[in-house]
Write a protein that holds these residues in place. Structure first.
Motif, short mmCIF file in Angstrom:
data_model
loop_
_atom_site.label_atom_id
_atom_site.label_comp_id
_atom_site.label_asym_id
_atom_site.label_seq_id
_atom_site.Cartn_x
_atom_site.Cartn_y
_atom_site.Cartn_z
N ILE A 270 4.57 26.53 25.31
CA ILE A 270 4.98 25.35 24.87
C ILE A 270 3.53 24.52 24.15
CG2 ILE A 270 6.17 23.23 25.10
CD1 ILE A 270 7.81 25.35 26.02
N SER A 271 4.02 24.23 22.85
CA SER A 271 2.94 23.30 22.06
C SER A 271 3.33 21.99 22.28
CB SER A 271 2.99 23.75 20.72
OG SER A 271 2.14 23.06 19.80
N VAL A 272 2.51 21.27 22.69
CA VAL A 272 2.76 19.69 23.02
C VAL A 272 1.44 18.82 22.28
CG1 VAL A 272 2.83 17.79 24.54
CG2 VAL A 272 3.86 19.77 25.11
N GLN A 273 1.59 18.58 21.19
CA GLN A 273 0.63 17.65 20.44
C GLN A 273 -0.60 18.43 20.33
OE1 GLN A 273 0.40 13.92 22.92
NE2 GLN A 273 2.15 13.20 21.70
N GLY A 274 -0.52 19.55 19.96
CA GLY A 274 -1.66 20.50 19.55
C GLY A 274 -2.12 21.35 20.97
N GLN A 275 -1.58 20.69 22.16
CA GLN A 275 -2.19 21.59 23.29
C GLN A 275 -1.17 22.62 23.64
OE1 GLN A 275 -2.13 19.05 26.43
NE2 GLN A 275 -2.69 20.81 28.19
N ILE A 276 -1.53 23.83 24.00
CA ILE A 276 -0.56 25.01 24.39
C ILE A 276 -0.50 25.09 25.81
CG2 ILE A 276 -0.42 27.45 24.42
CD1 ILE A 276 -0.14 26.02 21.53
N ILE A 277 0.58 24.88 26.27
CA ILE A 277 0.83 24.76 27.77
C ILE A 277 1.57 26.32 28.02
CG2 ILE A 277 2.23 23.79 29.74
CD1 ILE A 277 1.99 21.26 28.11
N ASN A 278 0.95 26.95 29.04
CA ASN A 278 1.51 28.36 29.37
C ASN A 278 2.23 27.96 30.87
OD1 ASN A 278 2.07 30.77 30.42
ND2 ASN A 278 0.24 31.69 29.75
N LEU A 279 3.70 27.98 30.64
CA LEU A 279 4.37 27.70 31.82
C LEU A 279 4.36 28.96 32.86
CD1 LEU A 279 7.67 25.85 30.48
CD2 LEU A 279 5.58 25.12 31.11
N ILE A 280 3.91 30.14 32.61
CA ILE A 280 3.66 30.92 33.41
C ILE A 280 2.60 30.55 34.49
CG2 ILE A 280 3.12 33.42 34.05
CD1 ILE A 280 4.04 34.20 31.10
N LEU A 281 1.63 29.87 34.04
CA LEU A 281 0.41 29.55 34.69
C LEU A 281 0.64 27.89 35.62
CD1 LEU A 281 -2.42 30.68 32.32
CD2 LEU A 281 -1.36 31.95 34.26
N GLU A 282 1.29 27.39 34.39
CA GLU A 282 1.74 25.84 35.16
C GLU A 282 2.95 25.81 35.74
OE1 GLU A 282 -0.58 23.38 34.85
OE2 GLU A 282 -1.85 24.13 33.32
N ARG A 283 3.07 26.48 37.00
CA ARG A 283 4.43 26.53 37.58
C ARG A 283 4.96 25.22 38.05
NH1 ARG A 283 6.21 31.41 36.61
NH2 ARG A 283 7.64 30.99 38.48
N SER A 284 4.26 24.19 38.23
CA SER A 284 4.83 22.88 38.58
C SER A 284 5.70 22.21 37.13
CB SER A 284 3.82 21.99 38.89
OG SER A 284 3.08 21.59 37.98
N ILE A 285 5.32 22.68 35.98
CA ILE A 285 6.05 22.20 34.79
C ILE A 285 7.13 23.27 34.31
CG2 ILE A 285 5.50 21.62 32.43
CD1 ILE A 285 2.67 21.25 33.13
N TYR A 286 8.22 22.66 33.92
CA TYR A 286 9.38 23.46 33.21
C TYR A 286 9.97 22.82 32.29
CZ TYR A 286 12.24 20.63 36.59
OH TYR A 286 12.82 19.63 37.31
N ILE A 287 10.98 23.52 31.64
CA ILE A 287 11.63 22.77 30.60
C ILE A 287 13.00 22.23 31.08
CG2 ILE A 287 13.20 23.46 28.41
CD1 ILE A 287 11.35 25.72 27.97
N LYS A 288 12.93 20.95 31.07
CA LYS A 288 14.08 20.06 31.48
C LYS A 288 15.35 20.27 30.60
CE LYS A 288 14.99 15.19 32.74
NZ LYS A 288 14.55 14.03 32.63
N GLU A 289 15.21 20.13 29.37
CA GLU A 289 16.39 20.14 28.27
C GLU A 289 15.94 20.65 27.05
OE1 GLU A 289 18.31 16.77 27.11
OE2 GLU A 289 16.56 15.46 27.87
N ILE A 290 16.61 21.49 26.15
CA ILE A 290 16.60 21.84 24.80
C ILE A 290 16.91 20.78 24.00
CG2 ILE A 290 16.89 23.63 23.08
CD1 ILE A 290 17.28 25.58 25.59
N LEU A 291 16.30 20.23 22.98
CA LEU A 291 16.64 19.10 22.18
C LEU A 291 17.35 19.43 20.91
CD1 LEU A 291 13.29 16.89 22.57
CD2 LEU A 291 15.56 16.50 23.84
#
Length: 362
Positions: A341-362
């Motif tokens: 996921i790209s968030v304000q120029g930062q790349i977040i790899n949800l495979i590694l960031e297990r506590s973060i997940y997609i809540k909803e698709i906009l």
């Protein structure tokens, strides 16, 4: 075709050979013009070097053109256009909702209007290109109408799963019917139990479970109903390891329609709002379905379902569980529910960031 280190790579060059992730998925295709954010993606996957085409100094407009193509219409305009495109689907959906609601409420006193249901289901399926399983939400969703929305959505999703799993075309509409009528036995369940916001006691749980038997009995006398449709009403809560109900059947004893409807039903049951529970993130539900495929659900159907519903979402805007807004930029084939996921120029790899997940698709 020169090979260039990612550390030396500049936006605007064109990729000359496919770029693969360490697990073998295609990250970028040949011919793609590298954009600034692509550099972050390459670094996130620890790509050391890539092959690029020789830079044409006479035509350096590649980046400009690529950037131009990524321009999005203003949010308000985009939403209005989306609503206009979706209107025929919503119209047929709401007609189906009225019809299935009436059918559930009248079946105890009159015959099921099978022909009317089929005609309207065909009309709805004719608009299926506008149905996105992960993002569609009914308008004016009433929590008391959950059972009817679940029926329609399970029907549409079952139809698509039948296609995706290679089932014969003659079965697609029958599988859709199975999804539409799988919960019709709830018409005989005490509404106070069915809609109770409180935890159920053992007697109430047994009453709820009787809806599978009730459904089969209701459909048994309708000559226009396929036996697979009847069996789906009976078997959609069975588990492939024999731990389900009402007959504790194993997967090889379950009808093929039932195995499909079971997946569609669970997905929509968890992603629709109920009186006692908010809708869950579709991506979290997909992960739970994956876990259920080990002994509970047909693993082949679950894998196909997950791969199909997630493969079209690169570029989709999403809200994460920490309320940040981002964009899906890449999904690993082996981890389709946990994309980059790209968030304000930062790349977040949800495979590694297990506590973060997609809540909803906009």
């Amino acid at each position: 075709m020169p090979s260039i280190q990612v550390t030396d790579l500049k936006p605007g060059v064109k990729i000359a050979a496919p770029v693969h992730t360490p697990l073998g998925s295609t990250l970028f295709h040949k011919g793609k013009v590298v954009l600034p954010r692509d550099l972050d993606i390459l670094r996130a996957f620890l790509i050391q070097s890539i092959e690029v085409e020789a830079v044409d100094t006479k035509n350096s407009s590649g980046l400009k053109e690529a950037s131009k193509n990524t321009n999005q219409p203003q949010a308000g305009t985009h939403e209005l256009e989306k609503q206009q495109v979706m209107e025929p689907f919503y119209t047929e959906y709401e007609r189906m909702l009225t019809l299935i609601k009436g059918s559930f409420q009248s079946i105890l006193a009159s015959e099921l209007p099978v022909l009317d249901l089929r005609v309207q289901l065909e009309a709805l399926i004719s608009q299926l290109k506008h149905y996105n399983i992960l993002t569609f939400s009914p308008r004016n969703l009433n929590e008391y109408d959950y059972i009817y929305h679940n029926a329609i959505l399970s029907s549409l999703t079952s139809y698509l799963i039948a296609q995706w799993t290679g089932m014969a075309q003659k079965d697609w509409m029958q599988v859709a019917f199975a999804g539409l009528l799988h919960d019709i036995g709830n018409a005989r369940v005490d509404p106070k139990v069915l809609h109770s916001p409180l935890p159920l006691n053992a007697k109430e749980i047994e009453e709820i479970r009787m809806h599978t038997t009730y459904g089969y009995q209701m459909l048994r006398n309708s000559a226009a109903i396929n036996e697979g449709v009847r069996l789906s009403a009976l078997q959609h809560h069975e588990k492939v390891d024999g731990t389900g109900y009402p007959l504790r059947l194993t997967g090889d004893k379950m009808h093929s329609y039932s195995r499909i409807v079971a997946v569609a039903d669970i997905f929509h049951a968890m992603t629709l709002t109920k009186r006692y529970r908010k809708a869950q993130s579709p991506y979290i539900v997909l992960e739970q379905l994956k876990a259920e495929s080990f002994g509970k659900l047909d693993p082949g159907i679950v894998d196909t379902f997950i791969q199909k519903v997630t493969q079209f979402h690169n570029g989709a805007r999403v809200r994460l569980n920490d309320e940040r807004i981002g964009e899906i930029i890449f999904s690993e084939r082996d981890h389709p529910t946990r994309p980059l996921i790209s968030v304000q120029g930062q790349i977040i790899n949800l495979i590694l960031e297990r506590s973060i997940y997609i809540k909803e698709i906009l």
